[in-house]
Design a protein around this motif. Structure first.
Motif, short mmCIF file in Angstrom:
data_model
loop_
_atom_site.label_atom_id
_atom_site.label_comp_id
_atom_site.label_asym_id
_atom_site.label_seq_id
_atom_site.Cartn_x
_atom_site.Cartn_y
_atom_site.Cartn_z
N GLU A 1 0.82 -1.20 0.00
CA GLU A 1 0.00 0.00 0.00
C GLU A 1 0.86 1.26 0.00
O GLU A 1 0.48 2.29 -0.56
CB GLU A 1 -0.95 0.01 1.20
N ASP A 2 2.03 1.19 0.63
CA ASP A 2 2.94 2.33 0.60
C ASP A 2 3.55 2.49 -0.79
O ASP A 2 3.75 3.61 -1.26
CB ASP A 2 4.06 2.14 1.64
N LYS A 3 3.83 1.37 -1.43
CA LYS A 3 4.31 1.42 -2.82
C LYS A 3 3.25 2.07 -3.73
O LYS A 3 3.59 2.85 -4.62
CB LYS A 3 4.61 0.01 -3.33
N GLN A 4 1.99 1.76 -3.47
CA GLN A 4 0.93 2.35 -4.27
C GLN A 4 0.88 3.86 -4.07
O GLN A 4 0.66 4.61 -5.02
CB GLN A 4 -0.41 1.72 -3.89
N ALA A 5 1.11 4.30 -2.83
CA ALA A 5 1.13 5.74 -2.57
C ALA A 5 2.28 6.42 -3.32
O ALA A 5 2.12 7.53 -3.85
CB ALA A 5 1.27 6.00 -1.07
N LEU A 6 3.42 5.75 -3.42
CA LEU A 6 4.55 6.30 -4.19
C LEU A 6 4.19 6.37 -5.67
O LEU A 6 4.54 7.33 -6.36
CB LEU A 6 5.79 5.43 -3.97
N LEU A 7 3.51 5.35 -6.18
CA LEU A 7 3.10 5.34 -7.58
C LEU A 7 2.14 6.48 -7.88
O LEU A 7 2.25 7.16 -8.91
CB LEU A 7 2.43 4.01 -7.91
N GLU A 8 1.20 6.72 -6.99
CA GLU A 8 0.14 7.69 -7.25
C GLU A 8 0.56 9.12 -6.95
O GLU A 8 -0.23 10.05 -7.21
CB GLU A 8 -1.11 7.32 -6.45
N ALA A 9 1.75 9.33 -6.43
CA ALA A 9 2.21 10.69 -6.15
C ALA A 9 2.12 11.53 -7.43
O ALA A 9 2.64 11.12 -8.48
CB ALA A 9 3.64 10.67 -5.63
N PRO A 10 1.49 12.70 -7.36
CA PRO A 10 1.26 13.47 -8.59
C PRO A 10 2.50 14.11 -9.19
O PRO A 10 2.49 14.50 -10.35
CB PRO A 10 0.25 14.54 -8.15
N SER A 11 3.57 14.24 -8.42
CA SER A 11 4.79 14.87 -8.93
C SER A 11 6.00 14.22 -8.28
O SER A 11 5.88 13.49 -7.28
CB SER A 11 4.79 16.38 -8.63
N LEU A 12 7.17 14.50 -8.83
CA LEU A 12 8.39 13.94 -8.27
C LEU A 12 8.63 14.46 -6.85
O LEU A 12 9.06 13.70 -5.97
CB LEU A 12 9.59 14.29 -9.17
N SER A 13 8.35 15.73 -6.60
CA SER A 13 8.55 16.27 -5.26
C SER A 13 7.61 15.61 -4.25
O SER A 13 8.01 15.33 -3.11
CB SER A 13 8.37 17.79 -5.26
N THR A 14 6.37 15.35 -4.67
CA THR A 14 5.43 14.66 -3.79
C THR A 14 5.90 13.24 -3.50
O THR A 14 5.77 12.75 -2.38
CB THR A 14 4.03 14.62 -4.41
N ARG A 15 6.44 12.56 -4.51
CA ARG A 15 6.96 11.21 -4.30
C ARG A 15 8.15 11.25 -3.34
O ARG A 15 8.27 10.40 -2.46
CB ARG A 15 7.37 10.59 -5.64
#
Length: 214
Positions: free
Chosen positions: A178-192
């Motif tokens: 689920e944390d990997k999914q949050a990284l995938l869905e980050a809208p920008s590189l800075s958010t990731r």
């Protein structure tokens, strides 16, 4: 430059818990199940040579075979066959997508109709993180690696560009699906990058990552 309109509406789906593919990054995979060997064979025959990586949904939430709504498709850029008929392949991330519907059919693997809308940035040039404090980030990463007795090539990390560094770490680090999914869905590189920092800091505090981003 490839446009979203150049990508197919229907893609083969490879649901693999914990496996993360991001745009412009590379993901090595070991293919041996008959259904995924068939998927690989069909992908090699297609013009796009795309295979779509996606996370299964958390057990206990919805249908037993449910998928997350957002995944990332990769182009098959390298493959080699072993003596016993298995394949080592590499996918190069092209673009994220949103699942519209899963399709039925005679193929042994799953396929979905997808939308590439809202992910046009994935098909453009590498992203930059203008707020990136690289030295502070690397100090945190050193603490995280030390806590897990991991080693790495620090010279390569220090010299990698922002996107390669952040995306490679997001893909390789052992976070919960689920944390990997949050990284995938980050809208920008800075958010990731901010999400990645949060995950490392939480882990260093001894938190339970399974509850972090749900």
């Amino acid at each position: 430059m490839i446009k979203a309109t150049d990508l197919p509406d229907i893609v083969p789906i490879f649901p693999l818990p914990g496996a993360l593919l991001l745009p412009r990054a590379r993901l090595p995979l070991h293919i041996f199940e008959p259904r995924y060997l068939a998927m690989l064979d069909d992908a090699l025959k297609s013009p796009s040579r795309l295979i779509a990586m996606i996370q299964p949904a958390v057990h206990g939430q919805g249908e037993p075979n449910a998928l997350h709504q957002i995944g990332c498709a990769g182009r098959l850029t390298q493959f080699s066959e072993t003596e016993d008929g298995r394949y080592m392949i590499t996918l190069t991330g092209m673009s994220r997508f949103r699942v519209i519907e899963e399709l039925s059919g005679f193929q042994p693997y799953r396929r979905c109709r997808v939308s590439w809308d809202a992910f046009e940035r994935d098909l453009g040039p590498s992203e930059k993180d203008t707020q990136f404090d690289r030295s502070g980030f690397l100090r945190l990463l050193q603490r995280y690696f030390d806590s897990r007795q991991l080693s790495t090539d620090w010279d390569n990390l220090e010299n990698a560009d922002d996107e390669l560094l952040i995306n490679s770490l997001s893909m390789m680090m052992d976070f919960q699906p689920e944390d990997k999914q949050a990284l995938l869905e980050a809208p920008s590189l800075s958010t990731r990058r901010e999400t990645l920092v949060t995950l490392m800091e939480f882990a260093l505090r001894g938190g339970d990552q399974e509850d972090l981003l749900q």
